[in-house]
Design an enzyme around this catalytic site. Structure first.
Site, PDB file in Angstrom:
ATOM      1  N   ARG A 265      -3.605  -0.975   5.518  1.00 46.34           N
ATOM      2  CA  ARG A 265      -3.995  -1.847   4.552  1.00 46.34           C
ATOM      3  C   ARG A 265      -3.319  -2.967   4.377  1.00 46.34           C
ATOM      4  NH1 ARG A 265      -5.414   2.053  -0.535  1.00 46.34           N
ATOM      5  NH2 ARG A 265      -3.285   2.978   0.451  1.00 46.34           N
TER       6      ARG A 265
ATOM      7  N   ASP B 248      -8.129   3.594   1.285  1.00 47.79           N
ATOM      8  CA  ASP B 248      -7.038   3.791   2.275  1.00 47.79           C
ATOM      9  C   ASP B 248      -8.106   4.385   3.365  1.00 47.79           C
ATOM     10  OD1 ASP B 248      -5.085   4.270   4.175  1.00 47.79           O
ATOM     11  OD2 ASP B 248      -3.975   5.673   2.399  1.00 47.79           O
TER      12      ASP B 248
ATOM     13  N   CYS C  69       0.770  -1.170  -0.020  1.00 49.83           N
ATOM     14  CA  CYS C  69       0.062  -0.078  -0.133  1.00 49.83           C
ATOM     15  C   CYS C  69       1.080   1.321  -0.045  1.00 49.83           C
ATOM     16  CB  CYS C  69      -0.758   0.147   1.118  1.00 49.83           C
ATOM     17  SG  CYS C  69      -0.322   0.050   2.899  1.00 49.83           S
TER      18      CYS C  69
END
Length: 148
Positions: free
Chosen positions: A13, A119, A7
């Site tokens: 994440r 996100d 990420c």
């Protein structure tokens, strides 16, 4: 097999994906698997966010030992498959040597073009829970595909 989840900051994440993937693999009896994570814009050694830690506790995954690491060519070269959270991460991974082994996680899992995983950074606990729900669903499908 070496799986890498990527990420941006490697504090939400991808650490959740890493821990959830390990949990799912264990539940499925998959043993020959190494899982790690990194971030395209990560600051090395930053811990997972408080919200990611809390959501991890709710799901019986421990992120307390996680420390962010910036994605490098060496990390990319070690991975057999790389799963990124959004289409925007793909090119960054390719530039570091990931061409041919990088995939947006939900596109790989579902076989259709999608938007990736949103996100939750800066969001509330509910945003993190939603992200974890999405990751868990996509990871189950991802492991189904890997098994076939």
């Amino acid at each position: 097999m070496n799986l890498l989840f990527v990420c941006s900051g490697n504090t939400c994440r991808s650490p959740m994906a890493e821990a959830l993937a390990l949990k799912i693999a264990k539940h499925r009896g998959i043993e020959d698997l190494n899982v790690s994570s990194a971030g395209t814009n990560a600051w090395d050694n930053v811990p997972a966010t408080d919200e990611a830690l809390l959501v991890g506790m709710e799901r019986d995954i421990d992120l307390t030992g996680h420390r962010a690491r910036k994605l490098t060519p060496a990390i990319v070269s070690e991975a057999d498959l790389i799963f990124v959270m959004t289409p925007g991460h793909v090119e960054q991974v390719k530039q570091l040597g990931g061409r041919g082994k990088v995939h947006v996680i939900d596109e790989y899992a579902s076989g259709t073009a999608n938007q990736g995983v949103v996100d939750p950074h800066g969001g509330d606990l509910e945003a993190y829970r939603h992200t974890a729900d999405v990751l868990e669903r996509e990871l189950e499908k991802l492991f189904d595909r890997l098994a076939s």
